[in-house]
Write a protein that holds these residues in place. Structure first.
Motif, PDB file in Angstrom:
ATOM      1  N   LEU A   1       4.170 -34.818  22.803  1.00 28.83           N
ATOM      2  CA  LEU A   1       3.850 -35.560  24.025  1.00 28.83           C
ATOM      3  C   LEU A   1       3.765 -34.605  25.222  1.00 28.83           C
ATOM      4  O   LEU A   1       2.887 -34.747  26.073  1.00 28.83           O
ATOM      5  CB  LEU A   1       4.907 -36.636  24.283  1.00 28.83           C
ATOM      6  CG  LEU A   1       4.883 -37.837  23.331  1.00 28.83           C
ATOM      7  CD1 LEU A   1       6.099 -38.725  23.573  1.00 28.83           C
ATOM      8  CD2 LEU A   1       3.599 -38.648  23.498  1.00 28.83           C
TER       9      LEU A   1
ATOM     10  N   GLU B   1       7.971 -35.031  18.079  1.00 32.60           N
ATOM     11  CA  GLU B   1       7.137 -35.979  18.825  1.00 32.60           C
ATOM     12  C   GLU B   1       7.259 -35.736  20.326  1.00 32.60           C
ATOM     13  O   GLU B   1       6.267 -35.807  21.056  1.00 32.60           O
ATOM     14  CB  GLU B   1       7.540 -37.417  18.484  1.00 32.60           C
ATOM     15  CG  GLU B   1       6.655 -38.480  19.100  1.00 32.60           C
ATOM     16  CD  GLU B   1       5.273 -38.589  18.478  1.00 32.60           C
ATOM     17  OE1 GLU B   1       4.441 -39.324  19.019  1.00 32.60           O
ATOM     18  OE2 GLU B   1       5.014 -37.918  17.448  1.00 32.60           O
TER      19      GLU B   1
ATOM     20  N   PRO C   1       0.068 -38.469  19.802  1.00 32.22           N
ATOM     21  CA  PRO C   1       0.544 -38.159  21.166  1.00 32.22           C
ATOM     22  C   PRO C   1      -0.549 -38.291  22.219  1.00 32.22           C
ATOM     23  O   PRO C   1      -0.280 -38.734  23.335  1.00 32.22           O
ATOM     24  CB  PRO C   1       1.059 -36.721  21.051  1.00 32.22           C
ATOM     25  CG  PRO C   1       0.374 -36.159  19.848  1.00 32.22           C
ATOM     26  CD  PRO C   1       0.182 -37.301  18.912  1.00 32.22           C
ATOM     27  N   GLN C   2      -1.788 -37.913  21.884  1.00 26.98           N
ATOM     28  CA  GLN C   2      -2.858 -38.021  22.863  1.00 26.98           C
ATOM     29  C   GLN C   2      -3.166 -39.480  23.173  1.00 26.98           C
ATOM     30  O   GLN C   2      -3.423 -39.844  24.323  1.00 26.98           O
ATOM     31  CB  GLN C   2      -4.114 -37.302  22.367  1.00 26.98           C
ATOM     32  CG  GLN C   2      -5.178 -37.141  23.452  1.00 26.98           C
ATOM     33  CD  GLN C   2      -4.657 -36.345  24.647  1.00 26.98           C
ATOM     34  OE1 GLN C   2      -4.253 -35.192  24.505  1.00 26.98           O
ATOM     35  NE2 GLN C   2      -4.652 -36.963  25.831  1.00 26.98           N
TER      36      GLN C   2
ATOM     37  N   ALA D   1      10.620 -44.872  24.958  1.00 29.41           N
ATOM     38  CA  ALA D   1      10.085 -44.309  23.713  1.00 29.41           C
ATOM     39  C   ALA D   1      11.157 -44.359  22.628  1.00 29.41           C
ATOM     40  O   ALA D   1      12.235 -43.767  22.775  1.00 29.41           O
ATOM     41  CB  ALA D   1       9.635 -42.872  23.945  1.00 29.41           C
TER      42      ALA D   1
ATOM     43  N   VAL E   1      -1.015 -41.910  23.048  1.00 25.83           N
ATOM     44  CA  VAL E   1       0.088 -42.398  23.879  1.00 25.83           C
ATOM     45  C   VAL E   1      -0.111 -41.964  25.325  1.00 25.83           C
ATOM     46  O   VAL E   1       0.025 -42.761  26.263  1.00 25.83           O
ATOM     47  CB  VAL E   1       1.440 -41.892  23.338  1.00 25.83           C
ATOM     48  CG1 VAL E   1       2.571 -42.245  24.308  1.00 25.83           C
ATOM     49  CG2 VAL E   1       1.723 -42.485  21.960  1.00 25.83           C
ATOM     50  N   VAL E   2      -0.447 -40.691  25.534  1.00 22.25           N
ATOM     51  CA  VAL E   2      -0.661 -40.188  26.897  1.00 22.25           C
ATOM     52  C   VAL E   2      -1.859 -40.881  27.540  1.00 22.25           C
ATOM     53  O   VAL E   2      -1.830 -41.192  28.740  1.00 22.25           O
ATOM     54  CB  VAL E   2      -0.824 -38.660  26.883  1.00 22.25           C
ATOM     55  CG1 VAL E   2      -1.266 -38.141  28.249  1.00 22.25           C
ATOM     56  CG2 VAL E   2       0.481 -37.997  26.460  1.00 22.25           C
TER      57      VAL E   2
ATOM     58  N   LEU F   1       7.628 -45.085  18.488  1.00 23.48           N
ATOM     59  CA  LEU F   1       6.657 -44.055  18.119  1.00 23.48           C
ATOM     60  C   LEU F   1       6.652 -43.737  16.625  1.00 23.48           C
ATOM     61  O   LEU F   1       5.753 -43.041  16.149  1.00 23.48           O
ATOM     62  CB  LEU F   1       6.946 -42.779  18.912  1.00 23.48           C
ATOM     63  CG  LEU F   1       6.863 -42.939  20.434  1.00 23.48           C
ATOM     64  CD1 LEU F   1       7.452 -41.703  21.118  1.00 23.48           C
ATOM     65  CD2 LEU F   1       5.433 -43.166  20.876  1.00 23.48           C
TER      66      LEU F   1
ATOM     67  N   ILE G   1       2.179 -35.456  29.008  1.00 26.19           N
ATOM     68  CA  ILE G   1       2.932 -36.582  29.547  1.00 26.19           C
ATOM     69  C   ILE G   1       3.733 -36.204  30.784  1.00 26.19           C
ATOM     70  O   ILE G   1       3.955 -37.027  31.679  1.00 26.19           O
ATOM     71  CB  ILE G   1       3.851 -37.204  28.467  1.00 26.19           C
ATOM     72  CG1 ILE G   1       4.275 -38.610  28.920  1.00 26.19           C
ATOM     73  CG2 ILE G   1       5.065 -36.320  28.186  1.00 26.19           C
ATOM     74  CD1 ILE G   1       4.928 -39.435  27.841  1.00 26.19           C
TER      75      ILE G   1
END
Length: 336
Positions: free
Chosen positions: A151, A147, A123-124, A140, A126-127, A117, A156
């Motif tokens: 998330l 971070e 973060p959005q 991760a 990734v989710v 990461l 998440i």
């Protein structure tokens, strides 16, 4: 008359010196490529510079091929042949990663996602990837306190509610997020380098899977010896559970240390899916990704259905996603 002869000799000598320099330079290039091929083929790397050079072996093969073509066109056939042999030696090492290997099994599916990461990945995004890919476990790396909180705020926990996190303020933080309950395995092995949490996960069918988030320090300068120790310390597969090592290994398959780890009973999911030459670092910079140092390694008894290399905004690594199939006996909750 003598002045004319001396002038001609001087002129001829002036033309000879550049030719001699070009000849020696071409031999230096050819010798370098030949040494590179021998070191890679024999697994003879040592120290920081040579270890890092091995990561670029796919480009070394291309450079050797171009060198052979140029020298052949100029009539330098011996040097061209040496460069061509060097190209062939390196190509034999790297080309198999571009071909799919049939490793399908009939066992239960296991989806694994791994992303470094960089402490600041979107973060959005990734989710959203987690929502689309539906991994059973997400490794991760470089997971900072901030971070991890971002998330959570992006949702998440609703997708991967079970977590074993070892966050930190910098690159040392790592964590595991899962769809199914996790049991931390704090004594599975002794990490060398960054935090590398390990956990066991029992799937709905009863199969036990052990997952480790991998992130050793890179082999830079004095850290090269530590990097070798870190890869050697990683746990081997075990008979009664499928073990998965997922993360940023700071190593490619052109490193002897990673090939040794594979030889202990793992396969690289991207290689099995024919994507072992897709680079994962650096991403999002002026230069495109060049080297493949992010991997999902899985017990060789498991099958690999597919693999995907993913762009993730605001991190310098690409993610790796793998669809695995567990061995049938373990899928039924029985040890082999």
């Amino acid at each position: 008359m003598s002045t004319t002869v001396e002038t001609a000799q001087a002129s001829g000598g002036g033309r000879t010196r550049p030719r001699r320099r070009r000849r020696w330079m071409s031999w230096v290039v050819v010798a370098f490529l030949a040494a590179w091929a021998v070191i890679r083929a024999g697994g003879l790397e040592w120290g920081s510079f040579v270890t890092q050079l091995m990561t670029l072996t796919p480009y070394g093969a291309i450079a050797a091929l171009v060198t052979a073509a140029v020298l052949a066109l100029r009539g330098n056939l011996v040097r061209a042949l040496v460069a061509l042999v060097s190209c062939a030696a390196m190509a034999v090492c790297v080309l198999p990663r571009a071909f799919v290997e049939d490793t399908t099994t009939q066992g239960a599916p296991l989806r694994v996602l791994s992303i470094n990461l960089f402490g600041r990945a979107d973060p959005q995004a990734v989710v959203d990837l987690v929502r689309r890919l539906q991994p059973d476990v997400f490794s991760a790396l470089e997971l900072t306190h901030g971070e991890a909180a971002a998330l959570d705020a992006a949702g998440i926990r609703a997708l991967l509610p079970y977590q074993v996190l070892q966050t930190d303020y910098g690159a040392t933080g790592s964590g595991l997020y899962a769809r199914h309950p996790l049991t931390e395995l704090p004594h599975l092995f002794t990490p060398v380098g960054h935090n590398m949490p390990a956990a066991a996960m029992t799937l709905p069918g009863g199969a036990r899977v052990e997952v480790v988030a991998i992130h050793p320090n890179p082999p830079l300068g004095r850290m090269a010896d530590e990097w070798y120790r870190a890869l050697a310390a990683l746990p081997a597969p075990t008979p009664d559970a499928v073990r998965v090592l997922a993360g940023d290994f700071n190593a490619s398959l052109d490193h002897r240390a990673l090939r040794t780890l594979l030889g202990r009973g793992y396969v690289d999911a991207a290689v099995q899916a024919g994507k072992g030459l897709v680079p994962t670092w650096p991403n999002g910079r002026l230069i495109p990704p060049m080297i493949t140092i992010d991997h999902v390694l899985v017990d060789e008894r498991a099958g690999v259905g597919a693999a995907e290399i993913l762009d993730v905004p605001r991190t310098d690594h690409r993610g790796v996603f793998a669809e695995l199939r567990l061995p049938a006996s373990l899928s039924e909750g029985r040890p082999t």
